[in-house]
Scaffold this active site. Structure first.
Site, PDB file in Angstrom:
ATOM      1  N   THR A 228       0.846  -1.188   0.000  1.00  0.00           N
ATOM      2  CA  THR A 228       0.000   0.000   0.000  1.00  0.00           C
ATOM      3  C   THR A 228       0.886   1.244   0.000  1.00  0.00           C
ATOM      4  O   THR A 228       1.925   1.287   0.674  1.00  0.00           O
ATOM      5  CB  THR A 228      -0.938   0.017   1.219  1.00  0.00           C
ATOM      6  OG1 THR A 228      -0.159  -0.001   2.426  1.00  0.00           O
ATOM      7  CG2 THR A 228      -1.858  -1.199   1.204  1.00  0.00           C
ATOM      8  N   GLY A 233      -1.948   4.998  -4.014  1.00  0.00           N
ATOM      9  CA  GLY A 233      -2.602   3.751  -4.380  1.00  0.00           C
ATOM     10  C   GLY A 233      -1.904   2.543  -3.797  1.00  0.00           C
ATOM     11  O   GLY A 233      -1.502   2.537  -2.640  1.00  0.00           O
ATOM     12  N   GLY A 259      -5.677   1.751   6.937  1.00  0.00           N
ATOM     13  CA  GLY A 259      -5.053   0.516   6.470  1.00  0.00           C
ATOM     14  C   GLY A 259      -5.848  -0.712   6.858  1.00  0.00           C
ATOM     15  O   GLY A 259      -5.895  -1.708   6.108  1.00  0.00           O
ATOM     16  N   ASP A 260      -6.480  -0.681   8.019  1.00  0.00           N
ATOM     17  CA  ASP A 260      -7.306  -1.808   8.455  1.00  0.00           C
ATOM     18  C   ASP A 260      -8.543  -1.937   7.576  1.00  0.00           C
ATOM     19  O   ASP A 260      -8.980  -3.043   7.234  1.00  0.00           O
ATOM     20  CB  ASP A 260      -7.716  -1.630   9.915  1.00  0.00           C
ATOM     21  CG  ASP A 260      -6.521  -1.534  10.843  1.00  0.00           C
ATOM     22  OD1 ASP A 260      -5.507  -2.202  10.573  1.00  0.00           O
ATOM     23  OD2 ASP A 260      -6.595  -0.794  11.830  1.00  0.00           O
TER      24      ASP A 260
END
Length: 309
Positions: A228, A233, A259-260
């Protein structure tokens, strides 16, 4: 027939969040805004994010028998997560201390608390849960030996997704099960160790580009890899090569837990039959929606909100 689209095995923390104009340096004190307490933890975040999107989701975690633990359980149930396998007691609920600067970037310190008491035995006791789950996702805010037991408990035909955060070197047994291993730039460098950024492809090193990290991580054993890149992107890598996935441009307010949300969305879409690139594209939209709101779990979008983005 699977009972759950996604089983999340991982951490559940109370997030204690303070807005700051800037992060303090060593030995320095800065004033911040009012303290806000939110349900969080990478495992609990992933479970809520997936359930909000419509996934049938279960959580295997441990919380304390305290106010923070009750807050976390209430939040999971409100999102539609099956909490029957959330264990209570053994230590206080884990806590994350989070500072957020005006750009929306955050810094986090975690006190694991009850998360550190989620044991391999707890995983073995949940065998029926693993047999009933299409995809299993975990992180590293629980003991590494517990993550190893998760890998050993996977049902035939299920898929394993790992976000190694906070990062540390991983046993080959865990790496080989990852499909995918999901890392940001910092996590990629930790997993790769001394080889990260060591020259370019022409002289045997990894190179300084995320695509080089993705290829080297894939060579380390995972079946697939996702790197990531925040507003830039993501990259996905598997046996067919490396593909860039575009981001969605939004005005970021708070990146906590984004992020989770990305990981949960990707894991769910993979279980539904999407390709890795398709799942990552969807996950990028989910992560983008999440950063436009304050907090972690309360920022996660529904499926309809993602489609409207």
């Amino acid at each position: 027939m699977y009972d759950y689209d996604l089983l999340v095995v991982g951490s559940a923390n109370a997030d204690l969040v303070i807005d700051v104009e800037r992060r303090p340096g060593a030995g320095e004190t800065v004033l911040g805004g009012d303290l806000a307490v939110h349900p969080g933890g990478k495992g609990a975040n992933q479970a809520v994010a997936a359930a909000r999107l419509g996934a049938r989701t279960a959580l295997l975690a441990r919380v304390g028998d305290d106010g923070h633990g009750r807050l976390l359980l209430d939040a999971q149930r409100a999102a539609g997560v099956d909490t029957a396998s959330v264990l209570v007691g053994g230590a206080p609920t884990g806590v994350a201390l989070i500072t957020v600067d005006p750009s929306g970037d955050n810094s986090i310190v975690v006190s694991p608390g009850a998360n550190g008491r989620l044991t391999p035995g707890d995983v073995r006791d949940a065998g029926a849960l693993f047999r009933g789950s299409r995809v299993v996702s975990t992180q590293l805010e629980i003991p590494l030996e517990t993550v190893v037991e998760v890998v050993r408990s996977l049902a035939e035909g299920s898929r394993f997704v790992l976000n190694p955060s906070p990062p540390r070197p991983l046993p080959q047994e865990v790496l080989a099960a990852c499909d995918p291993l999901i890392v940001n730039e910092h996590e990629a460098k930790v997993i790769l160790g001394d080889s990260a950024g060591d020259g370019g492809a022409g002289d045997g090193g990894v190179g300084d580009e995320p695509a080089d990290w993705a290829r080297q991580l894939l060579a380390a054993g995972p079946r697939s890899v996702v790197v990531t890149l925040g507003a830039e992107g993501a990259l996905v890598a598997d046996a067919t090569g490396v593909t860039r996935v575009a981001s969605v441009k939004v005005d970021a307010v708070d990146t906590t837990g984004a992020g989770d949300a990305f990981t949960a969305a990707l894991a769910w879409r993979l279980g539904a039959g999407a390709t890795l690139a398709e799942a990552a594209g969807y996950a990028a939209r989910v992560g983008a929606a999440a950063v436009t709101r304050r907090g972690a779990q309360e920022s996660y979008p529904t499926g309809a909100e993602v489609e409207a983005l």
